[in-house]
Scaffold this active site. Structure first.
Site, short mmCIF file in Angstrom:
data_model
loop_
_atom_site.label_atom_id
_atom_site.label_comp_id
_atom_site.label_asym_id
_atom_site.label_seq_id
_atom_site.Cartn_x
_atom_site.Cartn_y
_atom_site.Cartn_z
N HIS A 133 -4.83 -0.49 9.52
CA HIS A 133 -5.35 0.20 8.52
C HIS A 133 -6.81 0.31 8.74
O HIS A 133 -7.49 1.33 8.59
CB HIS A 133 -5.30 -0.15 7.12
CG HIS A 133 -3.77 -0.42 6.68
ND1 HIS A 133 -3.07 -1.59 6.39
CD2 HIS A 133 -2.81 0.48 6.28
CE1 HIS A 133 -1.76 -1.44 6.26
NE2 HIS A 133 -1.66 -0.03 5.90
N GLN A 160 8.98 7.02 -2.17
CA GLN A 160 9.34 7.18 -0.86
C GLN A 160 10.23 5.99 -0.30
O GLN A 160 10.52 5.73 0.75
CB GLN A 160 8.10 7.25 0.04
CG GLN A 160 7.27 5.95 0.12
CD GLN A 160 6.04 5.98 0.84
OE1 GLN A 160 4.99 6.59 0.34
NE2 GLN A 160 5.70 5.56 2.08
O1 PAF Z 1 1.87 5.18 5.55
C1 PAF Z 1 1.75 4.90 4.43
O2 PAF Z 1 1.40 3.79 3.97
C2 PAF Z 1 2.51 5.71 3.50
O3 PAF Z 1 3.52 6.27 3.88
C3 PAF Z 1 1.41 6.65 2.79
C4 PAF Z 1 0.84 7.68 3.65
C5 PAF Z 1 0.27 5.76 2.15
C6 PAF Z 1 2.00 7.50 1.74
O4 PAF Z 1 2.46 6.61 0.71
#
Ligand code: PAF
Length: 294
Positions: free
Chosen positions: A38, A62
């Site tokens: 990140h 998700q």
């Molecule tokens: O990659 C992630 O951490 C997630 O899928 C995202 C893009 C933040 C969407 O919740």
């Protein structure tokens, strides 16, 4: 650095930055549990944009019913401390109710791309991703949004959504960051014990073999997949979910590989932890800014 929890405050701050100060906004969408992967996105956002917003939101839509939504690692204090060092301007850390108000009923589905690869094992996952990314884009209106190559299918889907729905954001995909062993950084690596973590390095070795074979002239998709499979099968702790050799933009599986960019992607379970990784062959052919380190 300001931490914003409310969607209204987020959109009014972003509007002000854009209109009154004429500054560019870079968005790094995350689910927290931040690691070097990140942070590489944050660094690039800082380099390219005037204002950097990092969203930290564990997005329930998700996750499937048997997935780790409630156990997903959350530590906003730690994430905030990390982001302070990177000179981030805003952290957007909304509650679930703030993103999905009562009677929420509108979802974004990127058809065709969402049902394959990860979408087979995780039905509905990419609908959740596309929906939350669309909400974040509408609230923040970023000029640039940063994603990791490790989640290659996610990046392909977000790019397609941006094109199809005419979002005014440019998607920047940054290389996968790896441990010394080659294991791709992921928040889910925290679930691996020492032996499993060691075993997981087979994934990177398998991708490297694919890359070497391609460099040596191999152009059969099934033979490249076979090389990956044979390498993974040397590790008794690894169970293969899928190995795919596909067009890097359409995800269409390929047998005869030509000179277009090709995504070799794999999902493997080690112990109880499902890991994904990928590499791009013919990388030079892929659209601008899409790179990988393997
Ligand atoms: O990659 C992630 O951490 C997630 O899928 C995202 C893009 C933040 C969407 O919740």
């Amino acid at each position: 650095m300001e931490i914003i929890n409310r969607r209204q405050r987020m959109s009014s701050v972003a509007r002000k930055v854009r209109r009154e100060q004429d500054q560019t906004i870079g968005l790094v969408p995350t689910m927290g549990a931040l690691h070097e992967g990140h942070l590489s996105l944050v660094r690039e956002a800082r380099r390219m944009c005037d204002i950097v917003v990092v969203s930290v939101f564990v997005n329930p839509t998700q996750f499937g019913p048997s997935e780790d939504f409630s156990n997903y690692p959350r530590d906003l204090t730690k994430d905030t401390a990390l982001l302070t060092d990177y000179n981030v301007d805003f952290i957007f850390a909304p509650t679930v109710e703030e993103i999905y108000p009562k009677n929420f009923s509108t979802y974004v589905t990127v058809e065709g791309l969402s049902e394959q690869l990860e979408g087979v094992a995780r039905p509905g996952h990419f609908r959740g991703v596309a929906t939350v990314v669309a909400i974040l884009f509408n609230l923040i209106r970023p000029d640039f949004a940063f994603f990791g190559q490790k989640d290659a299918q996610q990046a392909v889907i977000v790019r397609r959504m941006v094109r199809d729905l005419a979002f005014d954001a440019e998607i920047v995909v940054m290389p996968t960051v790896r441990e010394e062993s080659g294991l791709a950084l992921s928040s889910r690596n925290a679930y691996l014990n020492d032996e499993e973590r060691h075993a997981a390095s087979v994934i990177y070795r398998a991708l490297k073999r694919a890359k070497e074979a391609h460099k040596g002239g191999e152009r059969s998709g099934s033979r490249i997949a076979g090389i990956v499979r044979a390498t993974i099968e040397t590790e008794p702790r690894a169970r293969i979910d899928y190995i795919s050799v596909a067009d890097a933009d359409t995800l269409e599986r390929l047998e005869k590989m030509d000179d277009r960019a090709i995504l070799v992607s794999i999902a493997v379970t080690i112990g109880d932890t499902r890991l994904i990784d990928n590499t791009i062959l013919n990388r030079a052919k892929q659209k601008e800014a899409v790179t990988t380190q393997v």
